[in-house]
Enzyme design. Structure first.
Site, PDB file in Angstrom:
ATOM      1  N   GLY A 174      36.476  43.759  46.984  1.00 57.63           N
ATOM      2  CA  GLY A 174      37.277  44.095  45.583  1.00 57.63           C
ATOM      3  C   GLY A 174      38.593  44.777  46.233  1.00 57.63           C
TER       4      GLY A 174
ATOM      5  N   ALA B 178      40.009  49.197  48.511  1.00 58.61           N
ATOM      6  CA  ALA B 178      39.472  47.996  48.778  1.00 58.61           C
ATOM      7  C   ALA B 178      38.097  48.060  49.220  1.00 58.61           C
ATOM      8  CB  ALA B 178      40.082  46.957  49.667  1.00 58.61           C
ATOM      9  N   ASP B 179      37.114  47.209  48.849  1.00 60.58           N
ATOM     10  CA  ASP B 179      35.749  47.527  49.309  1.00 60.58           C
ATOM     11  C   ASP B 179      35.208  46.426  49.650  1.00 60.58           C
ATOM     12  OD1 ASP B 179      33.497  49.657  49.367  1.00 60.58           O
ATOM     13  OD2 ASP B 179      32.556  47.867  48.502  1.00 60.58           O
ATOM     14  N   THR B 180      34.423  46.040  50.596  1.00 63.03           N
ATOM     15  CA  THR B 180      34.034  44.801  51.012  1.00 63.03           C
ATOM     16  C   THR B 180      32.504  44.832  51.155  1.00 63.03           C
ATOM     17  OG1 THR B 180      35.866  44.238  52.534  1.00 63.03           O
ATOM     18  CG2 THR B 180      34.038  43.073  53.012  1.00 63.03           C
TER      19      THR B 180
ATOM     20  N   LYS C 277      38.014  54.287  45.034  1.00 63.82           N
ATOM     21  CA  LYS C 277      38.715  54.733  46.292  1.00 63.82           C
ATOM     22  C   LYS C 277      40.042  55.003  45.794  1.00 63.82           C
ATOM     23  CE  LYS C 277      35.599  52.398  49.437  1.00 63.82           C
ATOM     24  NZ  LYS C 277      35.610  51.204  50.576  1.00 63.82           N
TER      25      LYS C 277
END
Length: 189
Positions: A105, A68-70, A51
């Site tokens: 992340g 970010a990635d959740t 991203k």
């Protein structure tokens, strides 16, 4: 230096607003593809990086990009955003009354004084959900808020009544471990 949040998430924006700094939002349209051979930690970092890198490559000059990635994980199974209301119901029934982890992340890519740096990290928080009746789960899903969230829930807002406790950082569950982002931005600037 220009700071860009590579996310359309209003929750990430709210968390970044806590730092009282100027930034822009440029949504990353990167494909979020799960790779079977990666650990959960590697997966979260990779998706955050993709991203951030997508937006980094679309911009120029001195800049810092935050991606970010959740993901929600229980017993090694990843729960992303539900495909539909039936999927949301299934996800919440599987998480109901159980302990699970939320991993976010982060990838921060910075171009400053012709020097490029990458900061890639993650944070994990354990979340304990209370037992919910099927009616409570269905009522939550009817609000529409379950549909754009990993694990089909949000720790903030109405769903908070079903959170028994957490072990870890609250902002990680919301979607941006702001304590880590702050430290990285402080190092960059």
């Amino acid at each position: 230096m220009k700071i860009i949040l590579a996310s359309k998430s209003p929750r990430r924006k709210e968390l970044l607003d806590l730092l009282k700094m100027k930034y822009e939002i440029k949504v990353s349209n990167a494909e979020e593809k799960i790779e079977e051979n990666l650990t959960i930690e590697e997966q979260a970092k990779k998706l955050a990086y993709i991203k951030a890198k997508t937006v980094f490559d679309q911009t120029e000059g001195e800049r810092t990009i935050i991606g970010a990635d959740t993901m929600v994980i229980k017993d090694g199974k990843i729960y992303g955003k539900p495909k539909d209301e039936t999927d949301a119901l299934k996800i919440l029934q599987e998480l109901n009354g159980k302990r699970h982890q939320v991993i976010t992340g982060i990838a921060i890519l910075a171009q400053k004084d012709s020097e490029y740096k990458e900061y890639i990290d993650y944070d994990i928080t354990e979340v304990y959900l209370k037992n919910m009746s099927d009616e409570e789960i269905k009522n939550w899903i009817k609000t529409g808020e379950a549909m754009d969230k990993a694990g089909a829930y949000a720790i903030q807002g109405e769903f908070s009544v079903f959170i028994e406790k957490i072990n870890g950082n609250y902002s990680t569950v919301v979607g941006l471990p702001i304590h880590k982002v702050y430290d990285i931005l402080k190092e960059i600037n």
